[in-house]
Motif scaffolding. Structure first.
Motif, PDB file in Angstrom:
ATOM      1  N   GLY A  39       0.810  -1.219   0.000  1.00 29.20           N
ATOM      2  CA  GLY A  39       0.000   0.000   0.000  1.00 29.20           C
ATOM      3  C   GLY A  39       0.835   1.257   0.000  1.00 29.20           C
ATOM      4  N   ASP A  40       0.190   2.380   0.303  1.00 34.87           N
ATOM      5  CA  ASP A  40       0.828   3.696   0.208  1.00 34.87           C
ATOM      6  C   ASP A  40       1.809   3.967   1.350  1.00 34.87           C
ATOM      7  N   TYR A  41       1.667   3.284   2.484  1.00 36.50           N
ATOM      8  CA  TYR A  41       2.442   3.638   3.665  1.00 36.50           C
ATOM      9  C   TYR A  41       3.488   2.598   4.048  1.00 36.50           C
ATOM     10  N   LEU A  42       3.595   1.512   3.278  1.00 39.32           N
ATOM     11  CA  LEU A  42       4.525   0.445   3.628  1.00 39.32           C
ATOM     12  C   LEU A  42       5.452   0.144   2.460  1.00 39.32           C
ATOM     13  N   GLY A  43       6.680  -0.235   2.791  1.00 36.73           N
ATOM     14  CA  GLY A  43       7.639  -0.615   1.774  1.00 36.73           C
ATOM     15  C   GLY A  43       7.901  -2.106   1.761  1.00 36.73           C
ATOM     16  N   ASN A  44       7.062  -2.879   2.462  1.00 30.29           N
ATOM     17  CA  ASN A  44       7.209  -4.331   2.476  1.00 30.29           C
ATOM     18  C   ASN A  44       5.857  -4.977   2.234  1.00 30.29           C
ATOM     19  N   ASP A  45       5.776  -6.299   2.403  1.00 24.98           N
ATOM     20  CA  ASP A  45       4.543  -7.031   2.103  1.00 24.98           C
ATOM     21  C   ASP A  45       3.655  -7.241   3.325  1.00 24.98           C
ATOM     22  N   ARG A  46       3.865  -6.467   4.365  1.00 25.35           N
ATOM     23  CA  ARG A  46       3.032  -6.618   5.566  1.00 25.35           C
ATOM     24  C   ARG A  46       1.651  -6.014   5.332  1.00 25.35           C
ATOM     25  N   LYS A  47       0.693  -6.476   6.119  1.00 24.38           N
ATOM     26  CA  LYS A  47      -0.688  -5.999   5.971  1.00 24.38           C
ATOM     27  C   LYS A  47      -0.795  -4.564   6.476  1.00 24.38           C
ATOM     28  N   SER A  48      -1.444  -3.722   5.687  1.00 29.12           N
ATOM     29  CA  SER A  48      -1.550  -2.305   6.037  1.00 29.12           C
ATOM     30  C   SER A  48      -2.678  -2.030   7.021  1.00 29.12           C
ATOM     31  N   GLY A  49      -3.618  -2.961   7.139  1.00 30.81           N
ATOM     32  CA  GLY A  49      -4.764  -2.743   8.021  1.00 30.81           C
ATOM     33  C   GLY A  49      -5.965  -2.166   7.307  1.00 30.81           C
ATOM     34  N   ARG A  50      -5.809  -1.790   6.038  1.00 26.31           N
ATOM     35  CA  ARG A  50      -6.920  -1.221   5.278  1.00 26.31           C
ATOM     36  C   ARG A  50      -7.643  -2.314   4.493  1.00 26.31           C
ATOM     37  N   THR A  51      -8.964  -2.216   4.445  1.00 26.64           N
ATOM     38  CA  THR A  51      -9.777  -3.167   3.689  1.00 26.64           C
ATOM     39  C   THR A  51     -10.185  -2.541   2.360  1.00 26.64           C
ATOM     40  N   ILE A  52      -9.976  -3.270   1.285  1.00 25.56           N
ATOM     41  CA  ILE A  52     -10.357  -2.814  -0.050  1.00 25.56           C
ATOM     42  C   ILE A  52     -11.507  -3.686  -0.540  1.00 25.56           C
ATOM     43  N   ARG A  53     -12.542  -3.048  -1.036  1.00 25.57           N
ATOM     44  CA  ARG A  53     -13.698  -3.774  -1.567  1.00 25.57           C
ATOM     45  C   ARG A  53     -13.896  -3.369  -3.025  1.00 25.57           C
ATOM     46  N   PHE A  54     -13.977  -4.350  -3.912  1.00 21.33           N
ATOM     47  CA  PHE A  54     -14.200  -4.044  -5.322  1.00 21.33           C
ATOM     48  C   PHE A  54     -15.283  -4.971  -5.881  1.00 21.33           C
ATOM     49  N   PRO A  55     -16.025  -4.519  -6.900  1.00 18.05           N
ATOM     50  CA  PRO A  55     -17.096  -5.351  -7.476  1.00 18.05           C
ATOM     51  C   PRO A  55     -16.524  -6.572  -8.177  1.00 18.05           C
ATOM     52  N   ASN A  56     -17.235  -7.685  -8.100  1.00 21.62           N
ATOM     53  CA  ASN A  56     -16.768  -8.906  -8.748  1.00 21.62           C
ATOM     54  C   ASN A  56     -16.646  -8.739 -10.260  1.00 21.62           C
ATOM     55  N   SER A  57     -17.417  -7.820 -10.832  1.00 23.21           N
ATOM     56  CA  SER A  57     -17.379  -7.616 -12.283  1.00 23.21           C
ATOM     57  C   SER A  57     -15.993  -7.196 -12.758  1.00 23.21           C
ATOM     58  N   LEU A  58     -15.159  -6.708 -11.836  1.00 22.56           N
ATOM     59  CA  LEU A  58     -13.820  -6.253 -12.211  1.00 22.56           C
ATOM     60  C   LEU A  58     -12.967  -7.399 -12.752  1.00 22.56           C
ATOM     61  N   ILE A  59     -13.235  -8.629 -12.283  1.00 22.50           N
ATOM     62  CA  ILE A  59     -12.412  -9.766 -12.727  1.00 22.50           C
ATOM     63  C   ILE A  59     -12.665 -10.108 -14.184  1.00 22.50           C
ATOM     64  N   LEU A  60     -13.800  -9.647 -14.743  1.00 13.31           N
ATOM     65  CA  LEU A  60     -14.095  -9.906 -16.144  1.00 13.31           C
ATOM     66  C   LEU A  60     -13.407  -8.904 -17.065  1.00 13.31           C
ATOM     67  N   LYS A  61     -12.821  -7.849 -16.465  1.00 16.39           N
ATOM     68  CA  LYS A  61     -12.206  -6.796 -17.268  1.00 16.39           C
ATOM     69  C   LYS A  61     -10.700  -6.685 -17.037  1.00 16.39           C
ATOM     70  N   GLU A  62     -10.220  -7.123 -15.876  1.00 16.89           N
ATOM     71  CA  GLU A  62      -8.820  -6.937 -15.510  1.00 16.89           C
ATOM     72  C   GLU A  62      -8.137  -8.283 -15.284  1.00 16.89           C
ATOM     73  N   GLU A  63      -6.814  -8.285 -15.459  1.00 21.44           N
ATOM     74  CA  GLU A  63      -6.054  -9.499 -15.166  1.00 21.44           C
ATOM     75  C   GLU A  63      -5.893  -9.654 -13.655  1.00 21.44           C
ATOM     76  N   ILE A  64      -5.848 -10.898 -13.215  1.00 19.69           N
ATOM     77  CA  ILE A  64      -5.713 -11.215 -11.790  1.00 19.69           C
ATOM     78  C   ILE A  64      -4.400 -11.947 -11.577  1.00 19.69           C
ATOM     79  N   THR A  65      -3.631 -11.487 -10.601  1.00 16.00           N
ATOM     80  CA  THR A  65      -2.419 -12.200 -10.192  1.00 16.00           C
ATOM     81  C   THR A  65      -2.698 -12.855  -8.847  1.00 16.00           C
ATOM     82  N   ASN A  66      -2.607 -14.184  -8.817  1.00 14.46           N
ATOM     83  CA  ASN A  66      -2.829 -14.931  -7.578  1.00 14.46           C
ATOM     84  C   ASN A  66      -1.494 -15.478  -7.100  1.00 14.46           C
ATOM     85  N   TYR A  67      -1.055 -14.998  -5.933  1.00 15.61           N
ATOM     86  CA  TYR A  67       0.235 -15.417  -5.391  1.00 15.61           C
ATOM     87  C   TYR A  67       0.121 -16.693  -4.568  1.00 15.61           C
TER      88      TYR A  67
END
Length: 310
Positions: A173-201
């Motif tokens: 996120g905007d406040y971290l320089g590593n892969d730790r959890k920022s504490g912020r929750t992001i919510r996006f519509p499921n329809s986004l997966i039909l338009k954008e590529e998904i990277t699953n780690y």
């Protein structure tokens, strides 16, 4: 969490069973002759009571099936999807029962539902697209609850996949320089997966991703000693963290060391190693904490940049 869900399902099974039994008693009492004076209301009350009985049984069965699913050794993401499907089916069946109560027969109910769905299709295109994307997610399994994903600049761990949107707990996120959890929750519509590529780690088939950590060293360092030291530390940490992996699996995830020249004219020893997506920062720290004392303990073999030459 799994135990809590089982106990919660058990409580609701009992509640729905009690409601169904009470409604059966009410339905039986409506047949008594003492209520003949209310003949014009009896058919309506019977149908209404019968509808409530069916709805109670539907939800009771859904909780029983949910309890069975919770008792199985499913992956967390698969179990979550199965419970969502069970809940959706129970809601659809209940709506059919309610519609049948409002209309005289199932044919009229089906026709009304079809017309109603057509109207909603025009009015609610975005939510319907998101719902279709949810169905796609269930069968395609692009990501599951607990997976670390990246989509359209958002990166985080999947918390919830609802019928219309997905919630992730942001990492970096905007406040971290590593892969730790920022504490912020992001919510996006499921329809986004039909338009954008998904990277699953994450994922059950490939549990690790590859990461690398560079160390600056002098050209006069003993490169073989540096390589052996980094590999030993990395392998020891891997064996300690994943003792359950068999030898064949461990061979597939062998770390490697390579050397390169950086922009400051120093040499870099780069250790490339497998890591679980949620453990990237922790594994890097463990490797450095164990490797640096060994490297610093052999100053005749390893030299590091110092002072203004760093």
């Amino acid at each position: 969490m799994k135990y809590r869900n089982r106990e919660k399902n058990k409580k609701w099974i009992v509640i729905y069973a009690i409601i169904a039994v009470v409604l059966f008693v009410v339905y039986y009492l409506l047949n008594l002759e003492v209520l003949d004076a209310y003949d014009k209301y009896i058919p309506f009350l019977k149908k209404f009571t019968l509808s409530l009985i069916l709805i109670s049984i539907i939800f009771m069965i859904s909780k029983i099936v949910g309890r069975i699913v919770n008792n199985q050794n499913h992956l967390e993401g698969d179990r979550y999807n199965l419970l969502r499907i069970i809940r959706f089916i129970s809601i659809v069946l209940s709506l059919i029962v309610v519609t049948s109560f409002l209309f005289q027969n199932l044919l009229a109910a089906a026709a009304t539902l079809g017309l109603f769905s057509l109207i909603l299709g025009f009015a609610l295109q975005a939510p319907i697209t998101s719902f279709i994307a949810w169905v796609y997610l269930i069968f395609r399994r692009s990501y599951l609850v607990g997976d670390r994903i990246q989509i359209k600049g958002f990166r985080g761990d999947v918390l919830e996949i609802s019928y219309l949107d997905t919630s992730i707990l942001e990492c970096s996120g905007d406040y971290l320089g590593n892969d730790r959890k920022s504490g912020r929750t992001i919510r996006f519509p499921n329809s986004l997966i039909l338009k954008e590529e998904i990277t699953n780690y994450s994922g059950p088939d490939v549990p690790f991703i590859w990461n690398e950590t560079p160390l600056q060293i002098a050209f006069t360092s003993d490169l073989q000693f540096v390589e052996d030291c980094l590999l030993t530390v990395c392998l020891d940490d891997f064996k300690e963290r994943y003792p359950q992996l068999d030898a064949q699996k461990k061979n597939e995830w062998e770390p490697a060391v390579y050397f390169r020249i950086n922009s400051y004219a120093w040499m870099e020893a780069v250790i490339s190693y497998p890591v679980e997506p949620l453990d990237t920062t922790g594994r890097r720290n463990r490797i450095l904490k164990n490797a640096l004392p060994k490297l610093n303990g052999a100053p005749d073999k390893v030299q590091f940049p110092e002072g203004s030459f760093r």
